[in-house]
Write a protein that holds these residues in place. Structure first.
Motif, mmCIF file in Angstrom:
data_model
loop_
_atom_site.group_PDB
_atom_site.id
_atom_site.type_symbol
_atom_site.label_atom_id
_atom_site.label_comp_id
_atom_site.label_asym_id
_atom_site.label_seq_id
_atom_site.Cartn_x
_atom_site.Cartn_y
_atom_site.Cartn_z
ATOM 1 N N LEU A 140 0.793 -1.216 0.000
ATOM 2 C CA LEU A 140 0.000 0.000 0.000
ATOM 3 C C LEU A 140 0.831 1.274 0.000
ATOM 4 C CD1 LEU A 140 -2.867 -1.102 2.397
ATOM 5 C CD2 LEU A 140 -2.613 -1.449 -0.048
ATOM 6 N N HIS A 141 2.147 1.135 -0.240
ATOM 7 C CA HIS A 141 2.969 2.333 -0.373
ATOM 8 C C HIS A 141 2.559 3.117 -1.616
ATOM 9 C CE1 HIS A 141 5.301 0.897 2.920
ATOM 10 N NE2 HIS A 141 5.813 -0.126 2.252
ATOM 11 N N ASN A 142 2.019 2.402 -2.582
ATOM 12 C CA ASN A 142 1.510 3.040 -3.795
ATOM 13 C C ASN A 142 0.034 3.370 -3.566
ATOM 14 O OD1 ASN A 142 0.221 3.420 -6.338
ATOM 15 N ND2 ASN A 142 1.941 2.424 -7.354
ATOM 16 N N PRO A 143 -0.334 4.656 -3.466
ATOM 17 C CA PRO A 143 -1.720 5.011 -3.138
ATOM 18 C C PRO A 143 -2.734 4.566 -4.182
ATOM 19 C CG PRO A 143 -0.437 6.970 -3.730
ATOM 20 C CD PRO A 143 0.531 5.847 -3.584
ATOM 21 N N VAL A 144 -2.319 4.495 -5.455
ATOM 22 C CA VAL A 144 -3.240 4.044 -6.495
ATOM 23 C C VAL A 144 -3.566 2.569 -6.295
ATOM 24 C CG1 VAL A 144 -3.522 3.643 -8.975
ATOM 25 C CG2 VAL A 144 -2.466 5.765 -8.155
ATOM 26 N N ASP A 147 -5.867 2.139 -3.325
ATOM 27 C CA ASP A 147 -7.264 2.454 -3.636
ATOM 28 C C ASP A 147 -7.930 1.325 -4.415
ATOM 29 O OD1 ASP A 147 -7.603 4.866 -2.345
ATOM 30 O OD2 ASP A 147 -7.229 6.113 -4.103
ATOM 31 N N VAL A 148 -7.228 0.821 -5.431
ATOM 32 C CA VAL A 148 -7.795 -0.252 -6.261
ATOM 33 C C VAL A 148 -8.072 -1.489 -5.416
ATOM 34 C CG1 VAL A 148 -7.319 -1.852 -8.156
ATOM 35 C CG2 VAL A 148 -6.772 0.575 -8.408
ATOM 36 N N MET A 149 -7.127 -1.852 -4.555
ATOM 37 C CA MET A 149 -7.285 -3.058 -3.750
ATOM 38 C C MET A 149 -8.419 -2.907 -2.729
ATOM 39 S SD MET A 149 -4.951 -5.167 -4.904
ATOM 40 C CE MET A 149 -4.240 -6.358 -3.777
ATOM 41 N N ARG A 150 -8.458 -1.783 -2.036
ATOM 42 C CA ARG A 150 -9.497 -1.595 -1.016
ATOM 43 C C ARG A 150 -10.876 -1.396 -1.640
ATOM 44 N NH1 ARG A 150 -7.849 2.557 3.530
ATOM 45 N NH2 ARG A 150 -9.679 1.614 4.522
ATOM 46 N N LEU A 151 -10.917 -0.921 -2.870
ATOM 47 C CA LEU A 151 -12.185 -0.820 -3.590
ATOM 48 C C LEU A 151 -12.688 -2.207 -3.989
ATOM 49 C CD1 LEU A 151 -14.090 1.413 -4.675
ATOM 50 C CD2 LEU A 151 -12.808 1.328 -6.810
ATOM 51 N N ASN A 152 -11.766 -3.173 -4.025
ATOM 52 C CA ASN A 152 -12.081 -4.532 -4.468
ATOM 53 C C ASN A 152 -12.101 -5.504 -3.289
ATOM 54 O OD1 ASN A 152 -12.685 -6.375 -6.532
ATOM 55 N ND2 ASN A 152 -10.547 -7.013 -6.696
ATOM 56 N N LYS A 153 -12.622 -5.033 -2.142
ATOM 57 C CA LYS A 153 -12.849 -5.852 -0.946
ATOM 58 C C LYS A 153 -11.575 -6.297 -0.231
ATOM 59 C CE LYS A 153 -17.444 -7.834 -1.862
ATOM 60 N NZ LYS A 153 -18.227 -9.096 -1.882
ATOM 61 N N SER A 154 -10.479 -5.572 -0.396
ATOM 62 C CA SER A 154 -9.252 -5.930 0.316
ATOM 63 C C SER A 154 -9.186 -5.210 1.653
ATOM 64 C CB SER A 154 -8.020 -5.568 -0.517
ATOM 65 O OG SER A 154 -7.962 -6.340 -1.689
ATOM 66 N N PHE A 155 -8.671 -5.905 2.672
ATOM 67 C CA PHE A 155 -8.406 -5.267 3.958
ATOM 68 C C PHE A 155 -6.925 -5.443 4.282
ATOM 69 C CE2 PHE A 155 -9.788 -9.589 4.866
ATOM 70 C CZ PHE A 155 -8.910 -10.037 5.852
#
Length: 380
Positions: A140-144, A147-155
């Motif tokens: 998650l050092h890369n903010p993009v 965002d993509v991962m957390r938008l896709n149900k990632s925690f």
């Protein structure tokens, strides 16, 4: 109302619109999508393509207000990606479970993004809800990408906590979030260990299982009671070809030599991209049997059963036989295992992946592919 999981949970529906706006404005994301969709486009066309992709994202995603809408839109892209990078995807085992229940999917870990993507694709294809996905905060050092991962149900699994006290606090919070998700009807995907099994040895880390048991502390529930409530199921994800195989072999050789191995700033992101877009051949996603009773007596018993099921679900592929044969021919590997019928075209394909690589990297890559046939772990 206070949200104790605000910084680690996936985005909620009421956050989707803002995240989509942020992503559609990201030049980094537009560059990545243009590179994937139009890899041969001349440099002079790129600015126009960046604008076009941004416009397309705003047009297609701008009206979305829920995670389900986003995932439904993503299905077509995932199907296209899988069709392009695999020869086939074989799914087994889901028919033996109740589709309305939530499960803790505990899988082996070979690829950062493809493991959970394939599991969720398999669930979706058979009419199941997709799972929430555990990812390390190193991604998650890369903010993009975050965002993509957390938008896709990632925690988020916070691995970078500084002190022991802080680490325990974060582990307890993670355990509580997983328990809450399952209690609310959301299945969860978690790898059986921290980090990928770069040597192709799928071994469950008992520390992961002990973390899961922390959610029972408040109720003073023992390990068996707590883990039974999570409904854990082992899952195997098996790839014929690993797009990151050379990278993994290089890293393992560097570490074995005692050399310091420091990841480049964008190495995890590059591994994600290579794992997603590289060719994987025949892929298998096999769901095992739910764990219960004596299988959950303690962390060691549970780990042993997960390992047993994952190993039993795996099959020997031609690439494994070819790798073992090459090791015996060129590296005098000390094993009595007969590779059986060897596909010479597969041997040539393996060697072509390591052209111009040092001998140590060639041997390491072949060992990784031959691992399912080699019982003596001292050879690996």
């Amino acid at each position: 109302m206070h949200d104790p999981y605000f910084d680690i949970r996936p985005y909620n529906d009421n956050e989707v619109s803002g995240v989509i706006t942020r992503l559609s404005q990201s030049l980094e994301l537009r560059r990545a999508l243009v590179g994937y969709r139009f890899p041969s486009s001349p440099a002079w066309t790129r600015p126009a393509l960046y604008w076009l992709v941004g416009w397309h994202l705003r047009r297609r995603l701008g009206a979305m207000t829920s995670v389900d809408e986003v995932q439904t839109w993503l299905v077509r892209w995932i199907e296209e990606l899988i069709n392009k990078t695999t020869s086939r995807v074989e799914v087994a085992g889901l028919d033996d479970m109740a589709s309305g229940a939530s499960y803790l999917w505990l899988s082996n870990h070979r690829d950062i993004a493809m493991d959970p993507t394939l599991i969720n694709f398999s669930l979706h294809r058979q009419g199941w809800p997709t799972a929430r996905i555990a990812i390390g905060d190193n991604l998650l050092h890369n903010p993009v990408l975050a965002d993509v991962m957390r938008l896709n149900k990632s925690f988020v699994v916070k691995r970078s906590a500084a002190s022991k006290r802080e680490k325990l606090t974060e582990l307890q919070r993670l355990s509580g979030y997983i328990k809450q998700s399952l209690d609310q009807g959301h299945s969860v995907w978690l790898a059986q260990r921290e980090g990928r099994a770069k040597d192709s040895r799928d071994k469950t880390d008992t520390a992961v299982l002990k973390m899961l048991a922390l959610s029972g502390r408040e109720l003073k529930d023992d390990f068996t009671t707590t883990l039974t409530s999570l409904r854990p199921v082992p899952v195997l994800v098996q790839y014929e070809w690993d797009p990151c195989d050379v990278l993994k072999a290089r890293e393992l050789v560097a570490r074995a030599d005692g050399s310091s191995y420091a990841k480049a700033a964008n190495e995890d992101t590059q591994s994600v991209i290579r794992g997603l877009t590289g060719y994987k051949g025949h892929v298998r996603v096999c769901f095992g049997s739910p764990l219960k009773d004596d299988m959950l007596a303690d962390a060691h018993a549970m780990a042993a059963e997960i390992d047993r099921q994952i190993k039993a679900l795996a099959v020997v592929m031609p690439v494994h036989r070819a790798a073992l044969s090459l090791l015996q021919r060129h590296f005098n590997l000390a094993t009595d295992v007969n590779p059986g019928q060897v596909d010479e075209a597969c041997c040539r394909a393996l060697l072509s992946r390591v052209q111009n690589e040092p001998e140590a990297v060639v041997r390491r890559l072949l060992l990784n592919y031959a691992a399912p046939l080699i019982e003596d772990e001292t050879l690996i």
